[in-house]
Design an enzyme around this catalytic site. Sequence first.
Site, PDB file in Angstrom:
ATOM      1  CD  GLU A 123      20.157  87.379  54.032  1.00 26.16           C
ATOM      2  OE1 GLU A 123      20.336  86.781  53.006  1.00 26.16           O
ATOM      3  OE2 GLU A 123      19.626  88.431  54.474  1.00 26.16           O
ATOM      4  CD  GLU A 151      21.596  90.511  50.315  1.00 25.72           C
ATOM      5  OE1 GLU A 151      20.929  90.469  48.996  1.00 25.72           O
ATOM      6  OE2 GLU A 151      21.868  89.381  50.561  1.00 25.72           O
TER       7      GLU A 151
HETATM    8  O1  AHR Z   1      17.853  84.826  51.746  1.00 25.86           O
HETATM    9  C1  AHR Z   1      17.001  85.089  50.780  1.00 25.86           C
HETATM   10  C2  AHR Z   1      17.638  86.438  50.111  1.00 25.86           C
HETATM   11  O2  AHR Z   1      19.039  86.456  49.866  1.00 25.86           O
HETATM   12  C3  AHR Z   1      17.414  87.469  51.231  1.00 25.86           C
HETATM   13  O3  AHR Z   1      16.277  88.147  51.215  1.00 25.86           O
HETATM   14  C4  AHR Z   1      18.506  88.353  50.596  1.00 25.86           C
HETATM   15  O4  AHR Z   1      18.898  89.386  51.763  1.00 25.86           O
HETATM   16  C5  AHR Z   1      19.518  87.610  49.970  1.00 25.86           C
HETATM   17  O5  AHR Z   1      19.885  87.948  48.682  1.00 25.86           O
END
Ligand code: AHR
Length: 525
Positions: free
Chosen positions: A332, A207
């Site tokens: 994710e 991110e």
């Molecule tokens: O999965 C939780 C968080 O969500 C992670 O650390 C981040 O990459 C995302 O914003």
Amino acid sequence: MDRRQFVIGSLGLLAPRASRAASARIEILPDEPIGVISPDIYGHFTEHLGGCIYGGIWVGENSPVPNVGGIRKALLDQLKRLKPPVVRWPGGCFADSYNWRDGVGPRAQRPRRTNFWGNTPYLAQAPDGPVKYDPNEFGANEFVRFCRLAGAEPYLAANLRSLPAYDFYEWIEYCNSPAGSTSLADLRATTGDREPLRVRFWGVGNESWGCGGNFTGDEYAVEFRRFVEWVPRFDVPLAFIASGPNGPDYAWTRSFFSKLVEKGKNALRNVYGAALHYYCGTSGKGDAIDFTLDDWYALLAKANRMEDLIRNHWQIMGEIDTERRVKLIVDEWGAWHQTAGIAPGYLFGYFPTLRDALVSAITLDTFNRHADKIAMANAAQLVNNIHASFLAAGEKFTVTPIFHVFEMYAAHQGGTSLPTEISARAVEGLPGLAGSSSLHGKRLVLTIANPDAGNAQETEIIARSSRLSPVRAMVLASQDIHAHNTFEHPNALEPAERPLSGGSGASFTYQFAPASVTRLEFDLT
Ligand code: AHR
């Protein structure tokens, strides 16, 4: 859908008054293959966050909880059922604060470091109360051991925000240089692994538009080029994964790829995938279990947005990467409800329900349908956190409805994705049925989610120019859209094999239960 179609039973469960005669149709096109479904689409994500690593995966070698070298045995046993292809670690946002050197060498001598995610529940019972640091008992060697025991490939996310490119270089050397070859190989041996760990997948930051450095897409492209140039390979086919967009941030994708190729398109050879993150979030009060029927449909509609995200980012990538060297990765994804007290310190931990199972099915079907574009995906996260397949606290352990979807859908891994044209009446703005199919030799696997909480869908299924012989049906369903497993009732919601009586030949008829996920298998001739 007319809310009056529901009757509230004595247990407060939503039940269909009667299933309408349905008129849905699914046509599968075996002669128009989309591509092979990468098994890596069925990957997972683990982070030093809440109870995921400490208390979830890692219980320590001296724990009363049955373990294999400190790793929770029940988790390993159940995880293997999912045929996990790949697991990502150590974050997430944690990755860009993590120094891999803290997690190597004798465990007792490893430093304690701040974990900005908060308490470490594993140590919540320490004499001085919950602690806000990471004990570093679980480092790269322990993680790769965990992956190997589960049968998965490790995917390491490197720190781009707060460590220089040289540390990335050295982490690769630590993991992959041959036994006895470098000082870092010797350090690895002192941590228990003489032979190289042969880590192939490397995330270059996480991110990077936010917690990973707050870069713009073009600033990050410059960093990415610098990090991945001239790293040691040691005969491992390294796959570098770039931090991709936050959901529908199309400007990020455009600026990253435009800047990346500023000195020539050769730079694309260093990008295995661009990693989109998309949490479909929550709705209503944000509670994982206490939600309304409107919340049910709202969340499933948000899950369904993955379709547009993939199409749109892919199109932008193709404007620059005209030879299609780079794939999309979704490292994710999941829903994200409020923390709901699984155990003290389990930040973002809650009990996923049937609703989250449908989010999983809708999402995995979307990935299957785009098998030509998606190289990998990682559900966030594996245990005790957000969209979890497992919950564990002390000796307590359960699989969740999300686990069951992963187990049912593992049958797609490595199959050839086929166009699956579905016509069904829409429900609350959602496609009436969502699904995908894949071919494995003569065996056809069809998975379908029916989001309609009150009505079954009577459906005619056709595979063009082929005959269908039904083999088996597995169904995850409940009359209660809030159904979920708990530590006390770990089997409250689980799939069951259902009888098949829809004929065989040119077409087959099946009734998809309300609020269900179904896997049908056929032999195709
Ligand atoms: O999965 C939780 C968080 O969500 C992670 O650390 C981040 O990459 C995302 O914003």
